[in-house]
Design a protein around this motif. Structure first.
Motif, PDB file in Angstrom:
ATOM      1  N   GLY A  79       0.822  -1.210   0.000  1.00 32.98           N
ATOM      2  CA  GLY A  79       0.000   0.000   0.000  1.00 32.98           C
ATOM      3  C   GLY A  79       0.856   1.261   0.000  1.00 32.98           C
ATOM      4  N   HIS A  80       1.943   1.200   0.755  1.00 29.80           N
ATOM      5  CA  HIS A  80       2.902   2.318   0.816  1.00 29.80           C
ATOM      6  C   HIS A  80       3.473   2.599  -0.583  1.00 29.80           C
ATOM      7  CE1 HIS A  80       6.365   4.509   2.811  1.00 29.80           C
ATOM      8  NE2 HIS A  80       6.900   4.215   1.634  1.00 29.80           N
ATOM      9  N   SER A  83       0.983   3.874  -3.098  1.00 28.99           N
ATOM     10  CA  SER A  83       0.698   5.289  -2.877  1.00 28.99           C
ATOM     11  C   SER A  83       1.718   6.169  -3.619  1.00 28.99           C
ATOM     12  CB  SER A  83       0.732   5.565  -1.376  1.00 28.99           C
ATOM     13  OG  SER A  83       0.473   6.913  -1.126  1.00 28.99           O
ATOM     14  N   HIS A  84       3.009   5.776  -3.545  1.00 28.33           N
ATOM     15  CA  HIS A  84       4.042   6.476  -4.334  1.00 28.33           C
ATOM     16  C   HIS A  84       3.696   6.414  -5.823  1.00 28.33           C
ATOM     17  CE1 HIS A  84       7.007   7.239  -1.260  1.00 28.33           C
ATOM     18  NE2 HIS A  84       7.164   5.964  -0.956  1.00 28.33           N
ATOM     19  N   MET A  87       0.697   8.503  -6.917  1.00 29.24           N
ATOM     20  CA  MET A  87       1.021   9.934  -6.908  1.00 29.24           C
ATOM     21  C   MET A  87       1.926  10.257  -8.092  1.00 29.24           C
ATOM     22  SD  MET A  87       0.461  12.829  -5.581  1.00 29.24           S
ATOM     23  CE  MET A  87      -0.063  12.911  -3.873  1.00 29.24           C
ATOM     24  N   ALA A 125       3.940  10.755  -0.323  1.00 25.17           N
ATOM     25  CA  ALA A 125       2.722   9.938  -0.459  1.00 25.17           C
ATOM     26  C   ALA A 125       2.837   8.598   0.270  1.00 25.17           C
ATOM     27  CB  ALA A 125       2.411   9.711  -1.938  1.00 25.17           C
ATOM     28  N   GLY A 126       4.028   7.986   0.233  1.00 26.65           N
ATOM     29  CA  GLY A 126       4.215   6.677   0.869  1.00 26.65           C
ATOM     30  C   GLY A 126       4.066   6.728   2.372  1.00 26.65           C
ATOM     31  N   ALA A 129       0.535   7.425   3.519  1.00 23.60           N
ATOM     32  CA  ALA A 129      -0.334   6.243   3.475  1.00 23.60           C
ATOM     33  C   ALA A 129      -0.062   5.361   4.694  1.00 23.60           C
ATOM     34  CB  ALA A 129      -0.092   5.460   2.188  1.00 23.60           C
TER      35      ALA A 129
END
Ligand SMILES: [Zn+2]
Length: 380
Positions: A79-80, A83-84, A87, A125-126, A129
């Motif tokens: 998920g991390h 998220s990167h 973005m 972003a990472g 999240a």
């Protein structure tokens, strides 16, 4: 060596939003290790959640919960990275792949962000999240404890702690960690120089890695801790980070290195039979150079310095050809394209003509360099 290669071979496990997700076989070792550690803790009842000690569960249940928790941690890392990646896509950068390695993950962008702003957003972003996942997990933990599901609470505690650790660790300001990327974006914005920003952020990465290694060794050997596993883990992550940061710094250094081919201009050569009168009247007004390579069919014959023409009487200009007044080819008059600028500058200072020809490996004339007059590469 063969075995190491098998472990490093990557397998694609899924495509999410069209992004391939891969990991290598080393990852399975970490998976098994994580399941085993959690199962041991759950079955012995040795796990504390705040001030609440979990009651031991049966071995079967412990293993089952350990697998669930480990999958949860795996999804947290995914998920991390996702998220990167998303973005990055929002900033207009295509995503090559997401790779999960034993110590976390990596969202590989097809190209570098083109502005500090984009870099900052993708980097932050990472961890953002991960903070959200941690908050949700801790919320669920509280709910589970209050409704008397302590084991579920324990799992949520582990997931919350894991995500919190992931967010905080990644915010350490050392490239290539997310915090290092944030640092790079800030330095880049301030100085406008992405290379220097990358180099500095990379050096910070190496420093943080060194601290992790020292900390890990201390954890393992200090009599107050004797935390072998955590110490070992810290050293392992440190070594991994150091390697990544060092290769980034080395790469930037290579690009910053001033080599002749980066600074030279296209060669403007005159032929051995060119008349000096023609050079002075027609060529010089167009090409302001202190010296001219004398070449035929891209082969350098010599260098003609304007300084040398001063001793030639004006009335002889239309009778004299370049080859008669040029300095014949000699090592001090040319360099190779990959020579350093320092070397070329030293040569230009000493060879008496203030310039050098640039000659390729096969002997053809490929460029020209005149002291104080470099074509500086435009910086982005
Ligand atoms: Zn990250």
């Amino acid at each position: 060596m063969k075995l190491a290669e098998i472990f490093k071979r990557q397998i694609t496990v899924a495509h999410i939003f069209g992004i391939p997700v891969r990991f290598d076989y080393r990852w399975f070792i970490v998976f098994v290790l994580s399941v085993w550690l959690i199962a041991m803790n759950l079955s012995r009842g040795g796990m504390w959640v705040g001030s609440f000690k979990l009651m031991p569960v049966s071995v079967t249940v412990a293993w089952l919960l350990a697998v669930v928790t480990t999958v949860g941690l795996f999804l947290s890392v995914l998920g991390h990275e996702l998220s990167h990646a998303l973005m990055g896509r929002a900033e207009g950068i295509e995503i090559e792949e997401i790779v999960l390695h034993p110590f976390g993950g990596l969202a590989r962008l097809r190209n570098e962000p083109d502005s500090p702003r984009a870099e900052f957003r993708i980097a932050i972003a990472g961890p953002a999240a991960s903070f959200v996942f941690a908050a949700v997990s801790f919320g669920l933990m509280l709910a589970a404890m209050m409704t008397n599901y302590p084991v579920i609470g324990g799992i949520m505690f582990l997931l919350g702690a894991g995500n919190l650790l992931l967010a905080i660790f990644n915010l350490f300001p050392g490239y290539p960690l997310d915090g290092g990327r944030v640092l790079r974006a800030i330095l880049w914005r301030r100085t406008g120089d992405i290379k220097e920003a990358t180099r500095l952020a990379g050096v910070c990465g190496m420093l943080i890695a060194a601290i992790l290694i020292i900390f890990g060794v201390y954890m393992a050997v200090a009599p107050t801790f004797r935390a072998y596993f955590m110490g070992f883990w810290s050293v392992l992550v440190g070594v991994f980070l150091f390697d990544a940061a060092y290769s980034v710094v080395k790469q930037v250094r290579g690009r910053l290195r001033n080599i002749v081919s980066e600074a030279m201009t296209a060669p403007f050569a005159i032929e051995p039979d060119t008349l000096i009168s023609h050079l002075i009247d027609s060529i010089l007004p167009m090409h302001r150079q202190v010296a001219f390579p004398v070449a035929q069919n891209h082969r350098l014959h010599g260098m003609l310095s304007l300084e040398d023409l001063k001793s030639l009487p004006r009335e002889r200009w239309h009778l004299t050809r370049a080859r008669e007044v040029m300095r014949p080819i000699a090592p001090r008059f040319f360099v190779e394209p990959n020579a350093t600028l320092d070397y070329a500058q030293e040569l230009m200072k000493r060879n008496g003509i203030g310039s050098v020809a640039v000659v390729g490996k096969t002997g053809e004339l490929v460029g020209f360099l005149q002291s104080g007059k470099f074509k500086r590469k435009k910086r982005k």
